[in-house]
Scaffold this active site. Structure first.
Site, PDB file in Angstrom:
ATOM      1  N   ARG A 160      23.181   5.401 -10.445  1.00  0.00           N
ATOM      2  CA  ARG A 160      24.150   5.387 -11.552  1.00  0.00           C
ATOM      3  C   ARG A 160      23.515   5.004 -12.896  1.00  0.00           C
ATOM      4  NH1 ARG A 160      26.125   7.538  -7.844  1.00  0.00           N
ATOM      5  NH2 ARG A 160      28.248   7.289  -7.014  1.00  0.00           N
ATOM      6  N   CYS A 210      35.314   5.655  -8.894  1.00  0.00           N
ATOM      7  CA  CYS A 210      35.060   4.266  -8.507  1.00  0.00           C
ATOM      8  C   CYS A 210      34.947   3.409  -9.770  1.00  0.00           C
ATOM      9  CB  CYS A 210      33.770   4.165  -7.701  1.00  0.00           C
ATOM     10  SG  CYS A 210      33.992   4.774  -6.025  1.00  0.00           S
ATOM     11  N   GLU A 280      31.245   0.345 -13.078  1.00  0.00           N
ATOM     12  CA  GLU A 280      30.671   1.689 -13.166  1.00  0.00           C
ATOM     13  C   GLU A 280      31.324   2.417 -14.342  1.00  0.00           C
ATOM     14  OE1 GLU A 280      30.193   4.115  -9.617  1.00  0.00           O
ATOM     15  OE2 GLU A 280      30.761   5.894 -10.757  1.00  0.00           O
TER      16      GLU A 280
HETATM   17  N1  EPU Z   1      35.547   0.967   2.789  1.00  0.00           N
HETATM   18  C1  EPU Z   1      36.531   0.100   3.183  1.00  0.00           C
HETATM   19  N2  EPU Z   1      37.641  -0.016   2.413  1.00  0.00           N
HETATM   20  C2  EPU Z   1      37.808   0.709   1.253  1.00  0.00           C
HETATM   21  C3  EPU Z   1      36.787   1.585   0.855  1.00  0.00           C
HETATM   22  C4  EPU Z   1      35.653   1.695   1.649  1.00  0.00           C
HETATM   23  O1  EPU Z   1      36.424  -0.578   4.212  1.00  0.00           O
HETATM   24  O2  EPU Z   1      38.853   0.537   0.622  1.00  0.00           O
HETATM   25  C5  EPU Z   1      34.366   1.116   3.668  1.00  0.00           C
HETATM   26  C6  EPU Z   1      34.321   2.507   4.298  1.00  0.00           C
HETATM   27  O3  EPU Z   1      35.060   2.558   5.479  1.00  0.00           O
HETATM   28  C7  EPU Z   1      32.844   2.710   4.511  1.00  0.00           C
HETATM   29  C8  EPU Z   1      32.196   1.934   3.370  1.00  0.00           C
HETATM   30  O4  EPU Z   1      33.182   1.023   2.878  1.00  0.00           O
HETATM   31  O5  EPU Z   1      32.444   2.129   5.713  1.00  0.00           O
HETATM   32  C9  EPU Z   1      31.724   2.852   2.244  1.00  0.00           C
HETATM   33  O6  EPU Z   1      32.844   3.518   1.693  1.00  0.00           O
HETATM   34  P1  EPU Z   1      32.778   5.033   1.201  1.00  0.00           P
HETATM   35  O7  EPU Z   1      32.265   5.909   2.270  1.00  0.00           O
HETATM   36  O8  EPU Z   1      34.092   5.398   0.601  1.00  0.00           O
HETATM   37  O9  EPU Z   1      31.671   5.023   0.079  1.00  0.00           O
HETATM   38  P2  EPU Z   1      31.568   4.161  -1.211  1.00  0.00           P
HETATM   39  O10 EPU Z   1      30.273   3.427  -1.152  1.00  0.00           O
HETATM   40  O11 EPU Z   1      32.802   3.351  -1.464  1.00  0.00           O
HETATM   41  C10 EPU Z   1      30.280   5.928  -2.657  1.00  0.00           C
HETATM   42  C11 EPU Z   1      30.356   6.294  -4.135  1.00  0.00           C
HETATM   43  C12 EPU Z   1      31.431   7.346  -4.364  1.00  0.00           C
HETATM   44  C13 EPU Z   1      31.155   8.561  -3.486  1.00  0.00           C
HETATM   45  C14 EPU Z   1      31.153   8.091  -2.010  1.00  0.00           C
HETATM   46  C15 EPU Z   1      30.914   9.217  -1.014  1.00  0.00           C
HETATM   47  C16 EPU Z   1      29.840   4.380  -5.571  1.00  0.00           C
HETATM   48  C17 EPU Z   1      30.396   3.226  -6.332  1.00  0.00           C
HETATM   49  N3  EPU Z   1      30.741   5.120  -4.910  1.00  0.00           N
HETATM   50  O12 EPU Z   1      31.516   5.269  -2.354  1.00  0.00           O
HETATM   51  O13 EPU Z   1      31.312   7.750  -5.725  1.00  0.00           O
HETATM   52  O14 EPU Z   1      32.143   9.546  -3.668  1.00  0.00           O
HETATM   53  O15 EPU Z   1      30.114   7.091  -1.839  1.00  0.00           O
HETATM   54  O16 EPU Z   1      29.639   9.713  -1.091  1.00  0.00           O
HETATM   55  O17 EPU Z   1      28.643   4.621  -5.596  1.00  0.00           O
HETATM   56  C18 EPU Z   1      32.110   7.272  -7.937  1.00  0.00           C
HETATM   57  O18 EPU Z   1      30.973   6.861  -8.186  1.00  0.00           O
HETATM   58  O19 EPU Z   1      33.017   7.324  -8.836  1.00  0.00           O
HETATM   59  C19 EPU Z   1      32.425   7.669  -6.580  1.00  0.00           C
HETATM   60  C20 EPU Z   1      33.661   7.943  -6.216  1.00  0.00           C
END
Ligand code: EPU
Length: 290
Positions: A160, A210, A280
């Site tokens: 990012r 996010c 972010e």
């Molecule tokens: N999780 C929870 N509760 C929640 C959200 C997530 O328990 O409310 C758990 C999920 O079950 C999973 C882990 O946290 O085990 C990771 O969650 P997720 O797969 O949704 O990925 P993330 O790390 O929250 C990142 C990026 C997203 C991108 C997704 C998918 C960041 C801040 N976020 O999310 O990017 O779409 O991976 O690749 O880097 C963005 O940057 O705006 C964004 C949406």
């Protein structure tokens, strides 16, 4: 009449800017920036408005709104294509052209809103990749209004974080994205894989993606969820019940509501896990505590 920035942000919030321009040619944008720098006027560049929180009191300065800068050229090169895109082009458009033609490299970008310039600024991406990996060069304007081409080797992309120094280079004009020739079937397969990663996200509602970055080795969404943030609301701003790192506008949320809710969430994670989440989304203008 002053331009309300709420019209141009995906959260639908934001007060007026003192000066506002939507240029249709790069020379107009350069001239605007040179004038702002010459007058010592603060300015910021607004792309698709999908990663910013603009204050209800607006912005005391100038806004360069880029979506009118949307030219694109495609050239075949060995093993792939090079897409030269102006900063205001929507990433969705580049993504769908790549998808239709079987060009590989942007599959991670499924459902990522915003413009190419905004995407580059925050090195947007997902767990399958980020935009910086495709960039061959960027043309950017420095504070004196001089345009520079910065090649792949001179860039330093990180999670990012833009590969070029966004304090030195104030306006990303164009970029060249290199994609590999693949097949439509293979690209479709990778796109569905990327779409699965986003299936829990509330993309049908008004949000800015996010709100917080993931701390190294952790997920901000998980930490926010564990800290009990899901369902918290301030006014019409609510933490999504689907994904805790999304704040959605359920109707008439103000920027202050979103900001106060984000602060509350940050405090909860700090108390619960001892981690200070980093924003972010970019905060523009002044915010009031309530
Ligand atoms: N999780 C929870 N509760 C929640 C959200 C997530 O328990 O409310 C758990 C999920 O079950 C999973 C882990 O946290 O085990 C990771 O969650 P997720 O797969 O949704 O990925 P993330 O790390 O929250 C990142 C990026 C997203 C991108 C997704 C998918 C960041 C801040 N976020 O999310 O990017 O779409 O991976 O690749 O880097 C963005 O940057 O705006 C964004 C949406």
């Amino acid at each position: 009449m002053k331009q309300l920035l709420s019209e141009w942000t995906t959260w639908g919030v934001g007060g007026p800017a003192d000066r506002f321009l939507t240029p249709h040619h790069l020379y107009e944008a350069r001239e605007f920036i040179r004038c702002c720098c010459g007058e010592g006027m603060d300015f910021f560049v607004l792309g698709g408005g999908s990663n910013v929180l603009v204050s209800d009191r607006g912005f005391r300065g100038a806004v360069l709104h880029t979506p009118g800068l949307d030219r694109m050229e495609v050239a075949c090169v060995s093993g792939g294509v090079e897409i030269v895109a102006e900063c205001g082009l929507s990433l969705r458009k580049v993504f769908s052209i790549a998808h239709e033609n079987g060009w590989s490299g942007l599959e991670f970008a499924v459902a990522i809103p915003g413009t190419v310039g905004g995407t580059l600024n925050g090195n947007a991406g997902s767990r399958m990749g980020s935009i910086g990996e495709c960039v061959e060069w960027i043309e950017a304007l420095d504070v004196k209004g001089v345009s520079h081409r910065i090649g792949r080797r001179e860039m330093d992309w990180d999670y990012r974080r833009c590969g070029v120094d966004t304090d030195t280079f104030v306006f990303l004009e164009r970029c060249c994205l290199k994609l590999a020739c693949s097949t439509r079937e293979e690209v479709r397969r990778r796109v569905s894989e990327a779409a699965k990663l986003r299936s829990e996200q509330p993309y049908a509602e008004r949000s800015a993606g996010c709100v917080f970055k993931n701390p190294p080795g952790q997920s901000a969404g998980y930490l926010l969820d564990q800290a009990g943030c899901k369902g918290l609301c301030v006014g019409d701003a609510c933490v999504s019940g689907r994904h805790a790192n999304f704040i959605v506008n359920r109707g008439n949320a103000r920027a202050d509501d979103i900001w106060n809710l984000a602060r509350l969430c940050r405090e909860r994670v700090l108390r619960h896990a001892g981690i200070e989440l980093e924003y972010e989304v970019r905060l523009i203008g002044e915010f009031k505590e309530s």
